[in-house]
Each structure stands twice: as C-alpha cells, then as structure tokens.
Design a protein around this motif. Structure first.
Motif, PDB file in Angstrom:
ATOM      1  N   GLU A  70       0.829  -1.207   0.000  1.00  0.00           N
ATOM      2  CA  GLU A  70       0.000   0.000   0.000  1.00  0.00           C
ATOM      3  C   GLU A  70       0.865   1.260   0.000  1.00  0.00           C
ATOM      4  O   GLU A  70       0.570   2.232  -0.701  1.00  0.00           O
ATOM      5  CB  GLU A  70      -0.915  -0.001   1.223  1.00  0.00           C
ATOM      6  N   ALA A  71       1.941   1.240   0.775  1.00  0.00           N
ATOM      7  CA  ALA A  71       2.794   2.418   0.894  1.00  0.00           C
ATOM      8  C   ALA A  71       3.451   2.774  -0.433  1.00  0.00           C
ATOM      9  O   ALA A  71       3.517   3.944  -0.809  1.00  0.00           O
ATOM     10  CB  ALA A  71       3.860   2.192   1.965  1.00  0.00           C
ATOM     11  N   ILE A  72       3.935   1.762  -1.162  1.00  0.00           N
ATOM     12  CA  ILE A  72       4.637   2.048  -2.409  1.00  0.00           C
ATOM     13  C   ILE A  72       3.669   2.528  -3.487  1.00  0.00           C
ATOM     14  O   ILE A  72       4.069   3.202  -4.449  1.00  0.00           O
ATOM     15  CB  ILE A  72       5.418   0.807  -2.905  1.00  0.00           C
ATOM     16  N   ARG A  73       2.376   2.199  -3.323  1.00  0.00           N
ATOM     17  CA  ARG A  73       1.384   2.634  -4.296  1.00  0.00           C
ATOM     18  C   ARG A  73       0.783   4.003  -3.968  1.00  0.00           C
ATOM     19  O   ARG A  73      -0.121   4.463  -4.666  1.00  0.00           O
ATOM     20  CB  ARG A  73       0.256   1.599  -4.404  1.00  0.00           C
ATOM     21  N   ASP A  74       1.276   4.645  -2.945  1.00  0.00           N
ATOM     22  CA  ASP A  74       0.824   5.995  -2.596  1.00  0.00           C
ATOM     23  C   ASP A  74       1.046   6.909  -3.804  1.00  0.00           C
ATOM     24  O   ASP A  74       2.172   7.058  -4.281  1.00  0.00           O
ATOM     25  CB  ASP A  74       1.631   6.506  -1.402  1.00  0.00           C
ATOM     26  N   PRO A  75      -0.035   7.506  -4.351  1.00  0.00           N
ATOM     27  CA  PRO A  75       0.112   8.327  -5.565  1.00  0.00           C
ATOM     28  C   PRO A  75       1.154   9.433  -5.425  1.00  0.00           C
ATOM     29  O   PRO A  75       1.796   9.825  -6.407  1.00  0.00           O
ATOM     30  CB  PRO A  75      -1.293   8.915  -5.755  1.00  0.00           C
ATOM     31  N   ALA A  76       1.352   9.912  -4.221  1.00  0.00           N
ATOM     32  CA  ALA A  76       2.324  10.991  -4.016  1.00  0.00           C
ATOM     33  C   ALA A  76       3.754  10.511  -4.267  1.00  0.00           C
ATOM     34  O   ALA A  76       4.646  11.318  -4.541  1.00  0.00           O
ATOM     35  CB  ALA A  76       2.202  11.538  -2.595  1.00  0.00           C
TER      36      ALA A  76
ATOM     37  N   ARG B 287       5.776  -1.403  -8.505  1.00  0.00           N
ATOM     38  CA  ARG B 287       5.146  -2.700  -8.737  1.00  0.00           C
ATOM     39  C   ARG B 287       4.185  -3.055  -7.603  1.00  0.00           C
ATOM     40  O   ARG B 287       3.064  -3.443  -7.827  1.00  0.00           O
ATOM     41  CB  ARG B 287       6.211  -3.787  -8.890  1.00  0.00           C
ATOM     42  N   GLY B 288       4.620  -3.022  -6.360  1.00  0.00           N
ATOM     43  CA  GLY B 288       3.740  -3.259  -5.225  1.00  0.00           C
ATOM     44  C   GLY B 288       3.126  -4.640  -5.178  1.00  0.00           C
ATOM     45  O   GLY B 288       1.913  -4.778  -5.113  1.00  0.00           O
ATOM     46  N   ALA B 289       3.948  -5.688  -5.216  1.00  0.00           N
ATOM     47  CA  ALA B 289       3.444  -7.066  -5.170  1.00  0.00           C
ATOM     48  C   ALA B 289       3.809  -7.720  -3.840  1.00  0.00           C
ATOM     49  O   ALA B 289       4.615  -7.198  -3.074  1.00  0.00           O
ATOM     50  CB  ALA B 289       4.018  -7.869  -6.332  1.00  0.00           C
ATOM     51  N   ASP B 290       3.228  -8.899  -3.578  1.00  0.00           N
ATOM     52  CA  ASP B 290       3.405  -9.537  -2.275  1.00  0.00           C
ATOM     53  C   ASP B 290       4.693 -10.361  -2.187  1.00  0.00           C
ATOM     54  O   ASP B 290       5.487 -10.423  -3.135  1.00  0.00           O
ATOM     55  CB  ASP B 290       2.189 -10.397  -1.926  1.00  0.00           C
ATOM     56  N   GLY B 291       4.880 -10.999  -1.032  1.00  0.00           N
ATOM     57  CA  GLY B 291       6.089 -11.764  -0.784  1.00  0.00           C
ATOM     58  C   GLY B 291       6.326 -12.900  -1.769  1.00  0.00           C
ATOM     59  O   GLY B 291       7.438 -13.050  -2.281  1.00  0.00           O
ATOM     60  N   PRO B 292       5.309 -13.730  -2.051  1.00  0.00           N
ATOM     61  CA  PRO B 292       5.524 -14.795  -3.033  1.00  0.00           C
ATOM     62  C   PRO B 292       5.933 -14.268  -4.405  1.00  0.00           C
ATOM     63  O   PRO B 292       6.727 -14.902  -5.097  1.00  0.00           O
ATOM     64  CB  PRO B 292       4.151 -15.498  -3.079  1.00  0.00           C
TER      65      PRO B 292
END
Length: 319
Positions: free
Chosen positions: A269-275, A288-293
């Motif tokens: 969520e943090a990396i996808r912050d529009p700012a 990218r903002g993807a999960d651990g796997p």
C-alpha cells in the motif's frame, strides 16, 4: 485503604508501561548502499508511508560496502521480531548469489520475502563517437568489428556487467568487457570514445544524455516504460534479452505470520501511494507493489538466469 489504592493502580501502571514499551519500538530498515543513491532515495521516500501504516517509527540504516553482503547478513541474523528489515535489490538475492555462491547466508533459507516494491530498467547506451543510430545498426557495427568493440561496467559481476554480457551473448556481437570501479569512469571513457557501450539506469544516465556525450538506443525492460519514453525494448532486436533491477523488502526467516502479513500489506500500500509515484520515477524506479511470493518468484527466476550466464561464461567474483 492504601492497599486497595495500590491494587487498583496496578493495572493502570501495567497499561502505561506496555504503551511506553510499544512506543519505544522502532523498525530498522537496513539499506546496503550509501546515502544519496537511488536505493537510499527509494527507502527514504517509502519508509514514512510504511511507518504510518504499521504504526511504528522506521529509521533507515545505511550499511554500504562489500556488495551489500554485510548488510544482508545483519538482517539474516537478526531476531525475527519485526524490528529489522532489509531493503534489498537484485544484487542481494539474484545477481550476487549467482556470481558469489559462497555467502554467509542462504537467500532462500535465511530471509522472508515481504513485498516487491519497484523495478528499474537500464538503457543501452553508446558513445556518440559510435556511428549507430539504432540498436540494429549498433549490432551490425559491432559484429563487423569483433574483438575491437567493448562495453564498460562498474565492476566484475555487477548488474551492468551481467546485462552487457547477456546482450553480447544473445546479439552475438563479440564485444570485450572492460570493468571499472563505478560508472563514473565509464562515462569519462564513453565521452572520449575509448569505451563504446554501457548498460545503465536512466537516473544515472540522464545528465550524460542531456550533455550529449552518450546516446540511448533501447531500454532493457520487457516492454516500453514511462521511465524511458520513446525507447523501444531491446528485446525487439535481441529476442530473449531483458535486464531489470528490482527493489524489495525482506525480513529475517521466522518472522511471525501475523507480522509478515501486516508488513506485506503495508509495504504494498505504501509504495502505491500516488504521491510517491512521480518522485520514484525521478529515481528511475517504476512501482510494482506485489506480495512476498511474487518477490520470491522474481528473485528466484532472476537468480537462475544469471547463475546460468555466470557458469557458462566462467565469470568469477573479484578478489
């Protein structure tokens, strides 16, 4: 009466102590590169948004040197309490183990992948003394001069070296690798025409492109990217060629499942912050903002690819 007051006060005292202990918990984000670089910049932009979501302060701990191995080792051996994390790049979990398998940790066993944050492609750069205006022209020019054309890198086993070696192999150009200590000296040689080509990230290449001392012919991402507007992917001329640097967050193995899940969600969520998107683009990073796997899969696939190349070409770590 006095005893009763003490008994009633005890729960409040315990709650106050617990709250104070919680407020004193700080997450240390270990960055295996010095302050001022792209990885450090990404860490410092992302950390406040991550901190806000997990409810704990996050401090960036720069531990540069030795290709990031000591920094990664700190996290591998840290207590799995959620207070020590690693902002890793491809060099930690993909290219590094491929070039030097004799590490003090096992990247699969000793770390827990939490989130893939961003990727950064490189540009295929040539000296302006090279007559080629397209990647196809450069390949033809190099093939006609086998053994006389070279590509520079920031050192043996580094990302620019491996990307250049993969390009040379797939494009069958017969280029010679010339390693330097950092990309600064490579650009000086490109300016003079003593080095002909370099794979480097857009943020570092930008001032040299603006200064007219190098020319960008393609981007190494699998598809066009806003980080390199107007440039075609090199794989259109060299099938199978792609090389990206990824950035991801790891914790030590054994991190409790609930903490890992919380951190994974917060990190994505943090990396996808529009700012952050535009500011990260200035650093040459695409969110990218993807999960651990997903991070584990990317790291493993890249590690296997570079391990094959290193083995086939006999690349050995320096020192």
């Amino acid at each position: 009466m006095t005893t009763r007051r003490l008994v009633l006060a005890a729960p409040a005292l315990l709650l106050s102590t617990a709250a104070r202990a919680q407020s004193q918990r700080t997450v240390r984000l270990v960055v295996p590169f010095p302050a001022g670089g792209a990885t450090d910049g990404l860490a410092r932009l992302w950390a406040p948004a991550f901190s806000q979501r997990i409810g704990l302060p996050v401090v960036v701990d720069n531990r540069p040197g030795a290709a990031g191995v000591p920094a990664a080792d700190v996290v591998a051996k840290a207590a799995p309490d959620g207070l020590t994390l690693l902002l890793a790049t491809s060099s930690i979990a993909s290219t590094g183990p491929a070039v030097n398998p004799a590490l003090p940790y096992d990247v699969e066993r000793d770390f827990l992948p939490l989130s893939l944050l961003a990727v950064s492609p490189s540009l295929v750069l040539v000296s302006t003394t090279v007559p080629a205006q397209t990647l196809e022209e450069f390949i033809a020019w190099a093939r006609a001069r086998r053994g006389q054309v070279n590509y520079g890198s920031s050192g043996v086993g580094t990302g620019p070296h491996l990307a250049g070696a993969l390009f040379d192999r797939l494009a069958d150009t017969g280029m010679v690798h010339v390693p330097y200590r950092g990309t600064g000296p490579v650009y000086a040689e490109l300016r003079r025409g003593d080095v002909h080509a370099l794979m480097d990230v857009p943020s570092t290449a930008a001032p040299h492109l603006q200064g007219g001392t190098v020319r960008a012919l393609a981007v190494t991402s699998p598809a066009p990217t806003p980080l390199a507007p107007g440039l075609r992917p090199a794989r259109e001329a060299v099938p199978g060629f792609e090389a990206e640097t990824w950035f991801g967050v790891y914790g030590p193995a054994g991190l409790p499942a609930a903490t890992a899940a919380q951190y994974t969600t917060a990190a994505s969520e943090a990396i996808r912050d529009p700012a952050l998107t535009a500011r990260l683009a200035d650093l040459g990073a695409e969110v990218r903002g993807a999960d651990g796997p997903a991070l584990a899969a990317v790291a493993r696939a890249e590690r296997e690819k570079w391990t094959r190349l290193v083995r086939d070409l006999g690349i050995k770590p320096e020192g």
